[in-house]
Design a protein around this motif. Structure first.
Motif, PDB file in Angstrom:
ATOM      1  N   PRO A  77       0.793  -1.228   0.000  1.00  0.00           N
ATOM      2  CA  PRO A  77       0.000   0.000   0.000  1.00  0.00           C
ATOM      3  C   PRO A  77       0.829   1.284   0.000  1.00  0.00           C
ATOM      4  N   LYS A  78       2.132   1.188   0.313  1.00  0.00           N
ATOM      5  CA  LYS A  78       2.942   2.423   0.411  1.00  0.00           C
ATOM      6  C   LYS A  78       4.341   2.170  -0.107  1.00  0.00           C
ATOM      7  N   MET A  79       4.878   3.161  -0.823  1.00  0.00           N
ATOM      8  CA  MET A  79       6.267   3.098  -1.278  1.00  0.00           C
ATOM      9  C   MET A  79       7.082   4.154  -0.528  1.00  0.00           C
ATOM     10  N   ASN A  80       8.308   3.804  -0.206  1.00  0.00           N
ATOM     11  CA  ASN A  80       9.257   4.774   0.373  1.00  0.00           C
ATOM     12  C   ASN A  80      10.404   4.966  -0.617  1.00  0.00           C
ATOM     13  N   ILE A  81      10.720   6.225  -0.910  1.00  0.00           N
ATOM     14  CA  ILE A  81      11.809   6.564  -1.842  1.00  0.00           C
ATOM     15  C   ILE A  81      12.794   7.441  -1.082  1.00  0.00           C
ATOM     16  N   ALA A  82      14.081   7.117  -1.120  1.00  0.00           N
ATOM     17  CA  ALA A  82      15.030   7.950  -0.373  1.00  0.00           C
ATOM     18  C   ALA A  82      16.443   7.847  -0.900  1.00  0.00           C
ATOM     19  N   GLY A  85      22.548   8.072   2.260  1.00  0.00           N
ATOM     20  CA  GLY A  85      23.993   8.035   2.039  1.00  0.00           C
ATOM     21  C   GLY A  85      24.825   8.537   3.195  1.00  0.00           C
ATOM     22  N   ASN A  86      24.268   8.479   4.410  1.00  0.00           N
ATOM     23  CA  ASN A  86      25.057   8.912   5.564  1.00  0.00           C
ATOM     24  C   ASN A  86      26.147   7.902   5.902  1.00  0.00           C
ATOM     25  N   MET A  87      25.925   6.641   5.587  1.00  0.00           N
ATOM     26  CA  MET A  87      26.911   5.599   5.897  1.00  0.00           C
ATOM     27  C   MET A  87      27.687   5.156   4.664  1.00  0.00           C
ATOM     28  N   VAL A  88      26.980   4.988   3.548  1.00  0.00           N
ATOM     29  CA  VAL A  88      27.614   4.591   2.282  1.00  0.00           C
ATOM     30  C   VAL A  88      27.543   5.800   1.359  1.00  0.00           C
ATOM     31  N   PRO A  89      28.682   6.468   1.128  1.00  0.00           N
ATOM     32  CA  PRO A  89      28.625   7.758   0.440  1.00  0.00           C
ATOM     33  C   PRO A  89      28.245   7.686  -1.039  1.00  0.00           C
ATOM     34  N   GLN A  90      28.473   6.572  -1.703  1.00  0.00           N
ATOM     35  CA  GLN A  90      28.143   6.481  -3.138  1.00  0.00           C
ATOM     36  C   GLN A  90      26.630   6.655  -3.335  1.00  0.00           C
ATOM     37  N   LEU A  91      26.256   7.593  -4.232  1.00  0.00           N
ATOM     38  CA  LEU A  91      24.827   7.883  -4.424  1.00  0.00           C
ATOM     39  C   LEU A  91      24.048   6.614  -4.755  1.00  0.00           C
ATOM     40  N   HIS A  92      23.016   6.352  -3.951  1.00  0.00           N
ATOM     41  CA  HIS A  92      22.135   5.206  -4.200  1.00  0.00           C
ATOM     42  C   HIS A  92      20.755   5.573  -3.706  1.00  0.00           C
ATOM     43  N   ILE A  93      19.752   5.134  -4.449  1.00  0.00           N
ATOM     44  CA  ILE A  93      18.374   5.521  -4.138  1.00  0.00           C
ATOM     45  C   ILE A  93      17.600   4.272  -3.716  1.00  0.00           C
ATOM     46  N   HIS A  94      16.990   4.365  -2.540  1.00  0.00           N
ATOM     47  CA  HIS A  94      16.183   3.276  -1.996  1.00  0.00           C
ATOM     48  C   HIS A  94      14.755   3.371  -2.532  1.00  0.00           C
ATOM     49  N   ILE A  95      14.201   2.255  -2.958  1.00  0.00           N
ATOM     50  CA  ILE A  95      12.796   2.166  -3.388  1.00  0.00           C
ATOM     51  C   ILE A  95      12.231   0.949  -2.653  1.00  0.00           C
ATOM     52  N   ILE A  96      11.400   1.203  -1.657  1.00  0.00           N
ATOM     53  CA  ILE A  96      11.022   0.152  -0.712  1.00  0.00           C
ATOM     54  C   ILE A  96       9.504   0.030  -0.642  1.00  0.00           C
ATOM     55  N   ALA A  97       9.006  -1.184  -0.769  1.00  0.00           N
ATOM     56  CA  ALA A  97       7.561  -1.440  -0.649  1.00  0.00           C
ATOM     57  C   ALA A  97       7.248  -1.684   0.821  1.00  0.00           C
ATOM     58  N   ARG A  98       6.319  -0.895   1.360  1.00  0.00           N
ATOM     59  CA  ARG A  98       6.019  -0.960   2.793  1.00  0.00           C
ATOM     60  C   ARG A  98       4.592  -1.446   3.046  1.00  0.00           C
ATOM     61  N   ARG A  99       4.440  -2.149   4.163  1.00  0.00           N
ATOM     62  CA  ARG A  99       3.136  -2.643   4.614  1.00  0.00           C
ATOM     63  C   ARG A  99       2.971  -2.340   6.099  1.00  0.00           C
ATOM     64  N   GLU A 100       1.733  -2.240   6.509  1.00  0.00           N
ATOM     65  CA  GLU A 100       1.478  -1.907   7.915  1.00  0.00           C
ATOM     66  C   GLU A 100       1.937  -3.005   8.854  1.00  0.00           C
ATOM     67  N   GLU A 101       2.112  -4.214   8.336  1.00  0.00           N
ATOM     68  CA  GLU A 101       2.545  -5.297   9.208  1.00  0.00           C
ATOM     69  C   GLU A 101       4.052  -5.571   9.082  1.00  0.00           C
ATOM     70  N   ASP A 102       4.801  -4.693   8.414  1.00  0.00           N
ATOM     71  CA  ASP A 102       6.228  -5.012   8.249  1.00  0.00           C
ATOM     72  C   ASP A 102       7.031  -4.657   9.510  1.00  0.00           C
ATOM     73  N   ALA A 103       8.330  -4.995   9.486  1.00  0.00           N
ATOM     74  CA  ALA A 103       9.152  -5.003  10.700  1.00  0.00           C
ATOM     75  C   ALA A 103       9.399  -3.624  11.322  1.00  0.00           C
TER      76      ALA A 103
ATOM     77  N   GLY B  85       6.051   9.138   3.903  1.00  0.00           N
ATOM     78  CA  GLY B  85       4.594   9.246   3.950  1.00  0.00           C
ATOM     79  C   GLY B  85       3.896   8.079   4.630  1.00  0.00           C
ATOM     80  N   ASN B  86       4.606   7.381   5.509  1.00  0.00           N
ATOM     81  CA  ASN B  86       3.961   6.268   6.213  1.00  0.00           C
ATOM     82  C   ASN B  86       2.965   6.784   7.254  1.00  0.00           C
ATOM     83  N   MET B  87       3.233   7.977   7.782  1.00  0.00           N
ATOM     84  CA  MET B  87       2.341   8.528   8.817  1.00  0.00           C
ATOM     85  C   MET B  87       1.431   9.616   8.266  1.00  0.00           C
ATOM     86  N   VAL B  88       1.987  10.485   7.435  1.00  0.00           N
ATOM     87  CA  VAL B  88       1.203  11.556   6.815  1.00  0.00           C
ATOM     88  C   VAL B  88       1.099  11.221   5.334  1.00  0.00           C
TER      89      VAL B  88
END
Lengths: 136, 136
Positions: A77-82, A85-103, B85-88
């Motif tokens: 139901p929700k995607m997170n895009i981010a 790079g605070n730990m791994v400096p090489q530019l990389h974009i996260h695309i994550i599928a999220r659910r209300e029951e995930d960890a 946008g998981n909360m808002v």
């Protein structure tokens, strides 16, 4: 131009799905979330704003296509895009599928608990499905 | 077209800097981080991939300009860009200047501790500086 080398931490944490729009498309080896990582193959990039206008537009359309594709494939139901790079400096974009029951819902996924490994079979099947669904 | 209304949680947590590229530009009222929020003024958006191609390209170039501008203004060594946008649920993009000595480095900022208020004077001065540096 200096040749591109994937950061060793990203190489360790992910499986290669393939290449799209001059980016590496990777799967995070964490079975808790369907989690893509997109890495523009350009040496020395650290920030999204360092991409040229033309490249940024192409990368953004690729993110759009991957996010929609992963949401369609997973039914999440929700995607997170981010780009953090605070730990791994090489530019990389996260695309994550999220659910209300995930960890880590509704918080962000980073730094929460430990990654859960896919079995070799699970990884093989998932990578093949993602190649079929997401590559050009 | 249904008229756009800013989500009440965003309205509560932020101060208005202004408008740019058909987006609201907001400052998160948390003195721990220079933290912008960009909200495309289009009712019903939840995901980056719901932006049209043309709109996404414009929003992406705006994010690039704001990220570079905020980094230049603050001298911060790292920028974080995210649409969660998981909360808002209303689509909003975080643009955050990060430092190794900040309150949640190297982790993400979301869900860590409590926001620290700006004084009225600090907020007025900062918003004016951001208007000068970041608006067209």
């Amino acid at each position: 131009m200096k040749s591109f080398v994937l950061h060793p931490q990203l190489a360790k944490d992910t499986a290669l799905i393939g290449r799209t729009s001059d980016c590496l498309l990777l799967l995070m080896k964490d079975a808790r979330y369907p989690w893509l990582i997109l890495v523009p193959e350009q040496e020395g990039l650290r920030e999204m704003h360092e991409l040229s206008e033309e490249r940024l537009s192409r990368v953004s359309q690729t993110i759009k296509r991957l996010s929609l594709g992963l949401q369609t494939l997973t039914g999440a139901p929700k995607m997170n895009i981010a780009a953090l790079g605070n730990m791994v400096p090489q530019l990389h974009i996260h695309i994550i599928a999220r659910r209300e029951e995930d960890a880590s819902w509704p918080g962000p996924v980073w730094g929460v608990g430990a990654a859960e490994a896919y079995t070799d079979d699970e990884l093989r099947v998932l990578v093949a499905a993602l190649q079929e669904a997401l590559l050009d």
